[in-house]
Design a protein around this motif. Structure first.
Motif, PDB file in Angstrom:
ATOM      1  N   LEU A  41       0.834  -1.201   0.000  1.00 44.74           N
ATOM      2  CA  LEU A  41       0.000   0.000   0.000  1.00 44.74           C
ATOM      3  C   LEU A  41       0.870   1.251   0.000  1.00 44.74           C
ATOM      4  N   ALA A  42       1.878   1.284   0.886  1.00 42.82           N
ATOM      5  CA  ALA A  42       2.758   2.453   0.985  1.00 42.82           C
ATOM      6  C   ALA A  42       3.516   2.678  -0.326  1.00 42.82           C
ATOM      7  N   ARG A  43       3.962   1.603  -0.944  1.00 44.13           N
ATOM      8  CA  ARG A  43       4.704   1.701  -2.207  1.00 44.13           C
ATOM      9  C   ARG A  43       3.867   2.357  -3.297  1.00 44.13           C
ATOM     10  N   HIS A  44       2.552   2.159  -3.231  1.00 45.18           N
ATOM     11  CA  HIS A  44       1.652   2.731  -4.228  1.00 45.18           C
ATOM     12  C   HIS A  44       0.994   4.025  -3.755  1.00 45.18           C
ATOM     13  N   GLY A  45       1.530   4.582  -2.664  1.00 46.26           N
ATOM     14  CA  GLY A  45       1.019   5.865  -2.171  1.00 46.26           C
ATOM     15  C   GLY A  45      -0.363   5.794  -1.549  1.00 46.26           C
ATOM     16  N   ARG A  46      -0.711   4.645  -1.046  1.00 47.02           N
ATOM     17  CA  ARG A  46      -2.037   4.473  -0.427  1.00 47.02           C
ATOM     18  C   ARG A  46      -1.915   4.489   1.088  1.00 47.02           C
ATOM     19  N   ALA A  47      -2.893   5.065   1.730  1.00 46.13           N
ATOM     20  CA  ALA A  47      -2.923   5.093   3.193  1.00 46.13           C
ATOM     21  C   ALA A  47      -3.324   3.717   3.716  1.00 46.13           C
ATOM     22  N   PRO A  48      -2.961   3.412   4.950  1.00 45.90           N
ATOM     23  CA  PRO A  48      -3.419   2.143   5.538  1.00 45.90           C
ATOM     24  C   PRO A  48      -4.949   2.061   5.516  1.00 45.90           C
ATOM     25  N   LEU A  49      -5.458   0.855   5.355  1.00 50.15           N
ATOM     26  CA  LEU A  49      -6.903   0.664   5.304  1.00 50.15           C
ATOM     27  C   LEU A  49      -7.515   0.806   6.685  1.00 50.15           C
ATOM     28  N   GLU A  50      -8.694   1.385   6.729  1.00 51.56           N
ATOM     29  CA  GLU A  50      -9.441   1.542   7.981  1.00 51.56           C
ATOM     30  C   GLU A  50     -10.875   1.102   7.768  1.00 51.56           C
ATOM     31  N   ALA A  51     -11.436   0.466   8.767  1.00 51.33           N
ATOM     32  CA  ALA A  51     -12.854   0.116   8.723  1.00 51.33           C
ATOM     33  C   ALA A  51     -13.658   1.277   9.307  1.00 51.33           C
ATOM     34  N   HIS A  52     -14.661   1.722   8.572  1.00 54.21           N
ATOM     35  CA  HIS A  52     -15.503   2.820   9.060  1.00 54.21           C
ATOM     36  C   HIS A  52     -16.884   2.332   9.467  1.00 54.21           C
ATOM     37  N   ALA A  53     -17.330   1.269   8.850  1.00 56.37           N
ATOM     38  CA  ALA A  53     -18.653   0.733   9.172  1.00 56.37           C
ATOM     39  C   ALA A  53     -18.722  -0.709   8.674  1.00 56.37           C
ATOM     40  N   ILE A  54     -19.632  -1.455   9.249  1.00 55.17           N
ATOM     41  CA  ILE A  54     -19.864  -2.820   8.786  1.00 55.17           C
ATOM     42  C   ILE A  54     -20.839  -2.755   7.619  1.00 55.17           C
ATOM     43  N   GLU A  55     -20.419  -3.293   6.480  1.00 56.00           N
ATOM     44  CA  GLU A  55     -21.292  -3.319   5.310  1.00 56.00           C
ATOM     45  C   GLU A  55     -21.760  -4.727   4.987  1.00 56.00           C
ATOM     46  N   VAL A  56     -20.944  -5.725   5.347  1.00 57.11           N
ATOM     47  CA  VAL A  56     -21.275  -7.109   5.046  1.00 57.11           C
ATOM     48  C   VAL A  56     -21.047  -7.943   6.300  1.00 57.11           C
ATOM     49  N   LEU A  57     -22.005  -8.777   6.625  1.00 55.65           N
ATOM     50  CA  LEU A  57     -21.858  -9.725   7.719  1.00 55.65           C
ATOM     51  C   LEU A  57     -21.890 -11.108   7.095  1.00 55.65           C
ATOM     52  N   GLN A  58     -20.805 -11.846   7.224  1.00 57.39           N
ATOM     53  CA  GLN A  58     -20.715 -13.177   6.636  1.00 57.39           C
ATOM     54  C   GLN A  58     -20.817 -14.214   7.738  1.00 57.39           C
ATOM     55  N   VAL A  59     -21.695 -15.179   7.543  1.00 56.77           N
ATOM     56  CA  VAL A  59     -21.855 -16.269   8.493  1.00 56.77           C
ATOM     57  C   VAL A  59     -21.573 -17.570   7.760  1.00 56.77           C
ATOM     58  N   ASN A  60     -20.541 -18.277   8.208  1.00 56.16           N
ATOM     59  CA  ASN A  60     -20.201 -19.556   7.595  1.00 56.16           C
ATOM     60  C   ASN A  60     -20.986 -20.656   8.297  1.00 56.16           C
ATOM     61  N   VAL A  61     -21.765 -21.394   7.534  1.00 55.94           N
ATOM     62  CA  VAL A  61     -22.606 -22.437   8.122  1.00 55.94           C
ATOM     63  C   VAL A  61     -22.161 -23.841   7.731  1.00 55.94           C
ATOM     64  N   GLY A  62     -21.056 -23.935   7.033  1.00 53.01           N
ATOM     65  CA  GLY A  62     -20.547 -25.241   6.634  1.00 53.01           C
ATOM     66  C   GLY A  62     -19.815 -25.921   7.776  1.00 53.01           C
ATOM     67  N   LYS A  63     -19.412 -27.163   7.525  1.00 52.92           N
ATOM     68  CA  LYS A  63     -18.701 -27.936   8.543  1.00 52.92           C
ATOM     69  C   LYS A  63     -17.211 -27.657   8.550  1.00 52.92           C
ATOM     70  N   LEU A  64     -16.691 -27.043   7.493  1.00 60.68           N
ATOM     71  CA  LEU A  64     -15.253 -26.851   7.369  1.00 60.68           C
ATOM     72  C   LEU A  64     -14.940 -25.372   7.200  1.00 60.68           C
ATOM     73  N   CYS A  65     -14.176 -24.828   8.126  1.00 56.15           N
ATOM     74  CA  CYS A  65     -13.749 -23.437   8.034  1.00 56.15           C
ATOM     75  C   CYS A  65     -12.397 -23.411   7.351  1.00 56.15           C
ATOM     76  N   ASN A  66     -12.268 -22.621   6.290  1.00 56.74           N
ATOM     77  CA  ASN A  66     -10.994 -22.519   5.588  1.00 56.74           C
ATOM     78  C   ASN A  66     -10.296 -21.201   5.879  1.00 56.74           C
ATOM     79  N   GLN A  67     -10.740 -20.529   6.929  1.00 56.23           N
ATOM     80  CA  GLN A  67     -10.132 -19.253   7.289  1.00 56.23           C
ATOM     81  C   GLN A  67      -9.248 -19.436   8.516  1.00 56.23           C
ATOM     82  N   THR A  68      -8.223 -18.625   8.587  1.00 58.34           N
ATOM     83  CA  THR A  68      -7.329 -18.670   9.738  1.00 58.34           C
ATOM     84  C   THR A  68      -7.571 -17.423  10.572  1.00 58.34           C
TER      85      THR A  68
END
Length: 70
Positions: A38-65
């Motif tokens: 981000l810095a290399r491309h002149g972009r500011a660090p990302l910030e969250a301002h509001a929740i726009e999407v709420l994701q709920v995983n309902v499967g048996k296998l979580c592939n997120q860390t």
């Protein structure tokens, strides 16, 4: 046709099931940190301002860390 079970990294006993092992693998890869790109491309660090999407995983296998903020 019979489908094969999909096992998580944890269930397979894979070393990358541990977040610390994943971080170490990324460090060894030489890939730049996202913030550096981000810095290399002149972009500011990302910030969250509001929740726009709420994701709920309902499967048996979580592939997120999950990681704790440092």
């Amino acid at each position: 046709m019979r489908s094969l079970p999909v096992l998580s990294l944890q269930a397979r006993g894979h070393e990358l099931a541990a977040p610390s092992a994943q971080m170490a693998a990324l460090e060894r890869s030489g890939a730049p940190a996202f913030e550096e790109v981000l810095a290399r491309h002149g972009r500011a660090p990302l910030e969250a301002h509001a929740i726009e999407v709420l994701q709920v995983n309902v499967g048996k296998l979580c592939n997120q860390t999950c990681a704790t903020a440092t």
